[in-house]
Design an enzyme around this catalytic site. Structure first.
Site, PDB file in Angstrom:
ATOM      1  N   CYS A  45      -8.285   0.442  12.904  1.00  0.00           N
ATOM      2  CA  CYS A  45      -7.154  -0.500  12.889  1.00  0.00           C
ATOM      3  C   CYS A  45      -7.620  -1.950  12.872  1.00  0.00           C
ATOM      4  CB  CYS A  45      -6.250  -0.253  14.088  1.00  0.00           C
ATOM      5  SG  CYS A  45      -5.746   1.471  14.199  1.00  0.00           S
ATOM      6  N   HIS A  85       2.706  -1.931  11.899  1.00  0.00           N
ATOM      7  CA  HIS A  85       1.250  -1.801  11.951  1.00  0.00           C
ATOM      8  C   HIS A  85       0.716  -0.959  10.788  1.00  0.00           C
ATOM      9  CE1 HIS A  85      -2.756  -1.429  13.384  1.00  0.00           C
ATOM     10  NE2 HIS A  85      -2.603  -0.411  14.206  1.00  0.00           N
TER      11      HIS A  85
END
Ligand SMILES: CC(=O)SCCNC(=O)CCNC(=O)[C@H](O)C(C)(C)COP(=O)(O)OP(=O)(O)OC[C@H]1O[C@@H](n2cnc3c(N)ncnc32)[C@H](O)[C@@H]1OP(=O)(O)O
Length: 388
Positions: free
Chosen positions: A84, A334
């Site tokens: 991420c 996200h």
């Protein structure tokens, strides 16, 4: 070393766009970044592109050449993967390249497509960013891992689900005016408390959503900006990166994130500032507890004190230190490989004064961006400052 300026930023609206391809999304973000920068694409000397799960979502691992094509640039193009934190690392390498004088113009950012897959496949796909041999095979998913971290925090320092619900309510409120955010509705503390559980103590509004989206930044040297009289008033003055043990079982303390401690120390040293200089922050709140851990690693709060920051109003839009004015990963969304670039794009808009939430930080001079990979096995921190 030269000063690195953010000449332009570009984002797609984050959300569910299962019909759109990755190249389409990144091409849109890059187009916006070039328009914002007023820089000729022919001047771009490198493309640093972040992506995590392209092989799974699009059966496309080798993405960088495609993204160069989509962005309309012809230059060395490299894909960066750090779970991420993929775009954070892509941006960091771009900053280092420009700072070292190896290029005057670099395009950096990232893209992720996720909503074309069902949630269980995404959950499995994301889990490869955790320790596969010893933990994922035993059933640890990301919501499960962050639930363990939240419980460890509560055991060590106290705090409650309600404190976390205040983080969720704050970030959802911040996303309302943000045209790039996935969820633009307010969520009350009560609604967050009453939402269905995902992995105790984390419930639906403690989790970031599954998101498609892209981010792009045009980073230039100070000299290039001056020669062309560009409006590039925000500089990246510090960058840092850290790494931790991969398996949660190997860590000393599940409520501390040493990779982010190291990244923050390095970024502050690079910028020549202390944590108390920070006016505004965008941090990696993939789960509400992650925002708390980030605030403490960044030195903005002492260990054990970050948990009450949202409830006490310190980190709300009206507070002394607004955090995640974009809406954060929680409400802005996200798309994992794009997030690190998006945080810097949002901070740049906030510091330039052209973000819908800039009114909350009219005098802000220093911003910090914190991007985490996996269970913060990797972390990248950037310091942005308003230049003269
Ligand atoms: C280092 C790191 O960054 S690790 C983090 C990596 N990312 C993740 O782990 C993703 C975490 N999130 C998730 O896995 C999912 O969003 C879940 C499990 C929380 C929810 O997924 P699902 O159960 O499939 O929810 P589903 O898609 O059916 O949505 C149900 C409703 O909740 C909403 N919703 C879904 N997720 C969220 C969320 N995280 N926040 C707010 N609303 C949400 C949907 O819009 C939908 O609303 P509607 O009924 O009004 O249309």
């Amino acid at each position: 070393m030269t000063d690195v300026r953010v000449a332009g930023v570009g984002l797609t609206r984050f959300g569910s766009h299962p019909e759109r391809t990755g190249r389409d999304l990144f091409g849109e973000a890059a187009l916006r970044a070039f328009e914002d920068a007023d820089v000729d694409r022919a001047d771009v000397e490198e493309l640093n592109y972040g992506n995590f799960m392209g092989a799974l979502a699009e059966h496309q691992g080798h993405q960088a050449p495609l993204m160069a094509e989509a962005a309309g640039v012809r230059c060395p193009a490299t894909r960066y993967e750090s779970a991420c934190a993929s775009a954070g690392v892509a941006v960091r390498e771009a900053v280092r390249t420009v700072a070292a004088g190896d290029a005057d113009v670099v395009l950096a950012g990232g893209m992720e497509r996720m909503t074309n897959l069902p949630t269980d496949e995404v959950t499995e796909g994301l889990a490869i960013a955790a320790d596969d041999l010893f933990e994922v095979r035993a059933g640890v998913t990301f919501p499960g891992a962050y639930a363990l971290m939240a419980n460890a925090y509560f055991d060590a320092y106290g705090g409650s689900r309600e404190d976390l619900a205040h983080v969720a309510a704050k970030n959802h409120a911040n996303a309302v005016p943000n045209e790039y955010a996935q969820y633009r509705e307010e969520v009350s503390v009560e609604e967050a408390m009453d939402a269905p559980p995902v992995a105790e103590p984390l419930h639906l509004y403690d989790a970031c959503p599954i998101t498609d989206g892209a981010s792009a930044l045009v980073l230039v040297s100070e000299e290039y900006a001056a020669d062309r009289d560009l409006d590039a008033s925000v500089a990246v003055t510090g960058t840092g990166q850290g790494t931790d043990r991969m398996a949660l079982g190997d860590r000393e303390h599940l409520a501390r994130t040493p990779a982010a401690d190291d990244a923050a120390d390095a970024a502050y040293a690079d910028a020549g500032i202390e944590a108390d200089a920070v006016d505004v922050a965008e941090v990696h709140d993939c789960f509400t507890i992650a925002e708390v851990l980030a605030l403490e690693s960044l030195g903005l709060f002492e260990p054990g004190e970050g948990i009450s920051a949202a409830r006490e109003g310190v980190t709300t839009a009206a507070g002394d230190l607004p955090v995640n004015l974009s809406g954060g990963l929680k409400a802005k969304g996200h798309p994992v490989g794009a997030t690190g670039g998006s945080q810097i794009a949002e901070l740049t808009r906030l510091l330039r004064g052209d973000h819908p939430n800039s009114e909350h930080v009219p005098d802000a001079e220093v911003g910090v961006a914190h991007n985490a990979g996996g269970t913060v096995a990797s972390a990248v921190v950037h310091v942005l400052e308003v230049a003269e």
